[in-house]
Design a protein around this motif. Structure first.
Motif, PDB file in Angstrom:
ATOM      1  N   PRO A 182      21.547  39.290  43.513  1.00 49.32           N
ATOM      2  CA  PRO A 182      22.953  39.461  43.135  1.00 49.32           C
ATOM      3  C   PRO A 182      23.113  39.948  41.698  1.00 49.32           C
ATOM      4  O   PRO A 182      24.052  40.681  41.381  1.00 49.32           O
ATOM      5  N   LYS A 183      22.196  39.535  40.816  1.00 49.37           N
ATOM      6  CA  LYS A 183      22.282  39.952  39.413  1.00 49.37           C
ATOM      7  C   LYS A 183      21.888  41.403  39.220  1.00 49.37           C
ATOM      8  O   LYS A 183      22.259  42.025  38.232  1.00 49.37           O
ATOM      9  N   GLY A 184      21.094  41.943  40.156  1.00 47.10           N
ATOM     10  CA  GLY A 184      20.637  43.312  40.018  1.00 47.10           C
ATOM     11  C   GLY A 184      19.367  43.395  39.196  1.00 47.10           C
ATOM     12  O   GLY A 184      18.841  42.402  38.695  1.00 47.10           O
ATOM     13  N   LEU A 185      18.868  44.611  39.050  1.00 47.21           N
ATOM     14  CA  LEU A 185      17.655  44.866  38.292  1.00 47.21           C
ATOM     15  C   LEU A 185      17.923  44.771  36.791  1.00 47.21           C
ATOM     16  O   LEU A 185      19.084  44.748  36.365  1.00 47.21           O
ATOM     17  N   PRO A 186      16.862  44.711  35.964  1.00 48.59           N
ATOM     18  CA  PRO A 186      17.047  44.545  34.515  1.00 48.59           C
ATOM     19  C   PRO A 186      18.010  45.546  33.877  1.00 48.59           C
ATOM     20  O   PRO A 186      18.802  45.165  33.012  1.00 48.59           O
ATOM     21  N   VAL A 187      17.957  46.814  34.291  1.00 45.92           N
ATOM     22  CA  VAL A 187      18.856  47.815  33.713  1.00 45.92           C
ATOM     23  C   VAL A 187      20.315  47.500  34.047  1.00 45.92           C
ATOM     24  O   VAL A 187      21.195  47.580  33.183  1.00 45.92           O
ATOM     25  N   LYS A 188      20.577  47.125  35.285  1.00 45.35           N
ATOM     26  CA  LYS A 188      21.951  46.797  35.666  1.00 45.35           C
ATOM     27  C   LYS A 188      22.431  45.554  34.918  1.00 45.35           C
ATOM     28  O   LYS A 188      23.581  45.508  34.444  1.00 45.35           O
ATOM     29  N   GLN A 189      21.565  44.547  34.808  1.00 45.25           N
ATOM     30  CA  GLN A 189      21.939  43.337  34.089  1.00 45.25           C
ATOM     31  C   GLN A 189      22.343  43.654  32.653  1.00 45.25           C
ATOM     32  O   GLN A 189      23.359  43.174  32.160  1.00 45.25           O
TER      33      GLN A 189
END
Length: 393
Positions: free
Chosen positions: A95-102
């Motif tokens: 749900p948090k997404g990948l590191p770039v999206k976070q």
């Protein structure tokens, strides 16, 4: 970073060839920059200097560091390097997404989820560890083309897993290359900037990734400060020294006890151990080796290891150090913990599977009471033609 273009442009040398009349996009992609007051073919005026409008494509920790540097540059109003910064990433089960999206969400940057790339006007695209197909139309969207932050000294380790292969092959020198994407070619675009660094002794791929991500981020900012000039000074990659870094499969994690030396097994562990645990067979059951350690020279003098011939894969429990000693092609490796149905310490594994009472009561043949090479079925490769694509580092 690998790119294939559907059709159209043929490769041209930096600077163009005799009689060539490149479009404005081609002038940028070829490293010529935009002509004063020029347009990009769509009626959009091409900027000659910063601040730039940047669309960033990325996913993982390596890419996040480049995005962090771009965001810091955008926030620095005095320098005026980045006017607008938007982000494209890929869907994630988390749900948090990948590191770039976070990072993008935390920093309140506009985020698009592939294949949505927004509809804004941009000057340059930046790609780092993206791993998705890119169309020719997308590359043409940027008057100054697309830059790729690649964690190797190209042409060494072209492909999706350069850091892993750097560690796997015991390289002592590595680096980062900022290259420009060229149509219809694989990782052969002009080198815009390249820096080399020594590989720290016994560093893991994860540790090396952290080091190279910071270097790559700094280099990217340096290129953007003088983008037209940097592109015009791009140099072709050498034709010698080309190596390839294919994606790692689960089969790579299977230790070949008869073929691999202790040094090769430790390199494998440092290269992929945090992604895919090393695997082997124990009495027809897959067992994962979770924590490998080098064997102390004093342990190697133990009569149990020197007093009788042993075959590769043989497992001996060393009580004093509480590790499993496993024989490979040229010596021994140490294992502190394994996973066989559940996580077991070396002592747990000894008590459950190696103790004399178990061996006596077991129906297994003596030849089975050792680690054996696990051979996974190979999957057929599915080739994709006539596309552009960027791959994960």
């Amino acid at each position: 970073m690998r790119v294939l273009v559907r059709r159209g442009w043929g490769p041209r040398p930096v600077g163009g060839g005799p009689g060539a009349r490149p479009s404005p996009q081609w002038r940028a992609l070829a490293g010529l920059g935009a002509s004063p007051g020029g347009e990009d073919g769509r009626g959009v005026r091409v900027r000659e200097k910063p601040p730039w409008r940047v669309l960033f494509f990325g996913t993982d920790r390596f890419a996040r560091e480049a995005l962090r540097a771009l965001h810091a540059a955008r926030e620095n109003k005095e320098e005026e390097l980045i006017e607008n910064l938007e982000v494209v990433t890929v869907p994630s089960p988390s749900p948090k997404g990948l590191p770039v999206k976070q990072y993008a969400v935390q920093s309140q940057l506009p985020v698009y989820e592939w294949p949505d790339v927004g509809s804004g006007e941009y000057d340059v695209g930046v790609v780092a560890s993206f791993g998705r197909l890119l169309s020719e139309a997308l590359i043409l969207k940027f008057p100054y083309g697309m830059l790729n932050v690649h964690p190797s000294c190209l042409p060494r380790w072209r492909g999706p897993a350069p850091i892993i292969h750097t560690v796997l092959h015991g390289d002592t020198i590595t680096g980062v290359t900022i290259m420009q994407i060229r149509p219809k070619r694989f990782d052969v675009g002009p080198i815009i900037k390249q820096e080399t660094v020594p590989v720290p002794s016994k560093s893991t791929a994860k540790e090396l990734e952290a080091m190279l991500s910071k270097l790559g981020a700094d280099m990217l900012i340096s290129v953007l400060k003088n983008l037209p000039e940097s592109l015009s000074n791009g140099r072709q990659q050498p034709t010698e020294g080309v190596t390839h870094a294919p994606k790692i499969s689960a089969g790579t994690s299977c230790i070949k006890w008869e073929e691999q030396t202790s040094e090769q097994i430790f390199r494998l562990y440092r290269a992929i151990g945090n992604i895919i645990p090393l695997q082997t067979l124990w009495m027809d059951n897959t067992i994962k080796l979770l924590d490998l350690v080098e064997v102390n020279s004093s342990i190697l003098t133990d009569p149990k290891l020197t007093g009788q011939p042993v075959i590769p894969g043989s497992v001996i429990y060393h009580k004093q150090s509480q590790i499993l000693l496993v024989r490979c092609k040229d010596g021994w490796i140490g294992v502190r913990s394994v996973m066989l149905k559940k996580t077991l310490t070396a002592t747990d594994f000894y008590n459950g599977y190696l103790h004399s009472w178990y061996q006596k009561d077991s129906e297994a043949q003596p030849s089975q009471c050792r680690f054996q090479t696990l051979r996974l079925p190979t999957k057929k490769k599915q080739g994709k033609k006539n596309c552009c694509y960027a791959t994960v580092h």
